[in-house]
Design an enzyme around this catalytic site. Structure first.
Site, PDB file in Angstrom:
ATOM      1  N   HIS A 282      47.113  48.580  43.888  1.00 33.55           N
ATOM      2  CA  HIS A 282      46.529  49.343  44.990  1.00 33.55           C
ATOM      3  C   HIS A 282      47.270  50.669  45.169  1.00 33.55           C
ATOM      4  CE1 HIS A 282      44.558  45.603  45.951  1.00 33.55           C
ATOM      5  NE2 HIS A 282      45.707  45.003  46.161  1.00 33.55           N
TER       6      HIS A 282
ATOM      7  N   ARG B 124      41.301  47.728  39.255  1.00 35.64           N
ATOM      8  CA  ARG B 124      41.350  46.563  38.394  1.00 35.64           C
ATOM      9  C   ARG B 124      41.842  46.988  37.005  1.00 35.64           C
ATOM     10  NH1 ARG B 124      36.029  44.840  39.134  1.00 35.64           N
ATOM     11  NH2 ARG B 124      36.517  43.899  41.127  1.00 35.64           N
TER      12      ARG B 124
ATOM     13  N   HIS C  90      49.737  43.200  40.199  1.00 33.92           N
ATOM     14  CA  HIS C  90      49.807  41.827  40.697  1.00 33.92           C
ATOM     15  C   HIS C  90      48.495  41.086  40.499  1.00 33.92           C
ATOM     16  CE1 HIS C  90      48.069  44.119  44.029  1.00 33.92           C
ATOM     17  NE2 HIS C  90      47.448  42.996  44.362  1.00 33.92           N
TER      18      HIS C  90
HETATM   19 ZN    ZN Z   1      45.983  42.938  45.963  1.00 34.69          ZN
END
Ligand code: ZN
Length: 314
Positions: free
Chosen positions: A96, A191, A171
């Site tokens: 993110h 992604r 992650h």
């Molecule tokens: Zn996440």
């Protein structure tokens, strides 16, 4: 003044399952339900207030129209989002952005720093947490060539573990994990790798490699947490993290114990057991799967029962 009890919103996900029904008794839409947005003012799934004079109002509207309940905050949007995630299958490997990057590249969205409390997981469960690349060049090369075994850092997890996941951290939750997530109120995910899975229509999900490479912290910074434990009457209070975005606690209550947080609003999620929340004039039921906000000015309260809660504030 009453606590604000919230009605969760559920999200179908390719990796979801039915643990949210099994564990919490939620009325989930199907057996691929991955996310419970439990305390949310995000436009992609705002919670409804269930009780009191604001019943039926969404949390984002309440934030706009009654800022006094939140201490007249400076933030334009409700800054936090609490979710429960049922990873019945591996989630895509992702990263993110931070606030500065999201503001420019994602229409003023917030960045996303998040953290996870592992409610339950299968034996020997793992997650992806960080990467092994030593430079941006190596990171770029490994991602483009799909050298996932060399690239991804895996850690073993067990129930009760807590992980702080700053923006910029590669992650992924892995199969067999039930997690309570406290995060910034953001829905921006880049992604990196989706295990080449296809959905029911045979489509691959979109990847966001260039943005992911831009925002990933290199080398990976190990962000361990050192929980602080405080015993008080009939309760054990664990502080997991105190960050610029949120502070997160676990309250384990066996009996009756009093709390006072007058200047802050609190987000509470009951993850085990049941009890009562007692204010000076009223009593409210708490059971596993209940989510609520204690507004500013609620005053002192006590919780009585045998229960565990994850609690957060900004
Ligand atoms: Zn996440």
């Amino acid at each position: 003044m009453q606590p604000l009890f919230l009605k969760p919103v559920f999200k179908e996900r390719i990796w979801g399952g039915s643990a949210l029904k099994r564990e919490f008794g939620y009325d989930i839409p199907n057996d691929h339900t991955g996310e419970c947005w439990a305390i949310s003012a995000h436009p992609n799934g705002p919670s409804l207030i269930e009780n009191g004079s604001y019943a039926g109002m969404t949390l984002d509207k309440l934030w706009q129209e009654h800022p006094e309940l939140f201490g007249n905050p400076k933030e334009e949007v409700f800054p936090l989002l609490t979710k429960i995630l049922d990873a019945n299958n591996d989630l895509s490997v992702q990263v993110h952005p931070d606030d500065a990057y999201a503001k420019v590249h994602e229409n003023g969205e917030l960045g996303k720093t998040e953290c996870w409390y592992i409610i339950d997981c299968k034996e020997d469960a793992e997650m992806v947490f960080g990467h092994n690349a030593r430079s941006k060049e190596e990171l770029t090369e490994w991602i483009h060539e799909g050298k996932w075994n060399a690239f991804l850092r895996r850690v073993k997890i067990k129930p009760g573990d807590f992980f702080f996941v700053p923006s910029g951290t590669i992650h992924a939750l892995c199969e067999g994990t039930l997690v309570l997530e406290t995060q910034q109120s953001s829905d921006t995910t880049y992604r990196v790798y989706d295990y080449d899975r296809r959905d029911a229509e045979g489509n691959l999900r979109e990847l966001h490699l260039e943005k992911a490479i831009e925002v990933t912290t290199v080398p990976h910074q190990v962000t361990g947490v050192a929980p602080k434990v405080k015993e008080q009457e009939d309760a054990r209070i664990t502080t997991f993290v105190e960050s610029a975005f949120f502070t997160v606690y676990k309250w384990e209550i066996n009996g009756k114990t009093a709390f006072s947080f007058d200047e802050r609003y609190l987000l509470l999620s009951v993850i085990k057991g049941s009890g009562q929340l007692i204010s000076h004039r009223e009593q409210f039921e708490l059971k596993k799967g209940t989510h609520l906000i204690i507004p500013v000015g609620f005053g002192e309260f006590a919780i009585e029962g045998n229960c565990e809660l994850i609690v957060s504030h900004t």
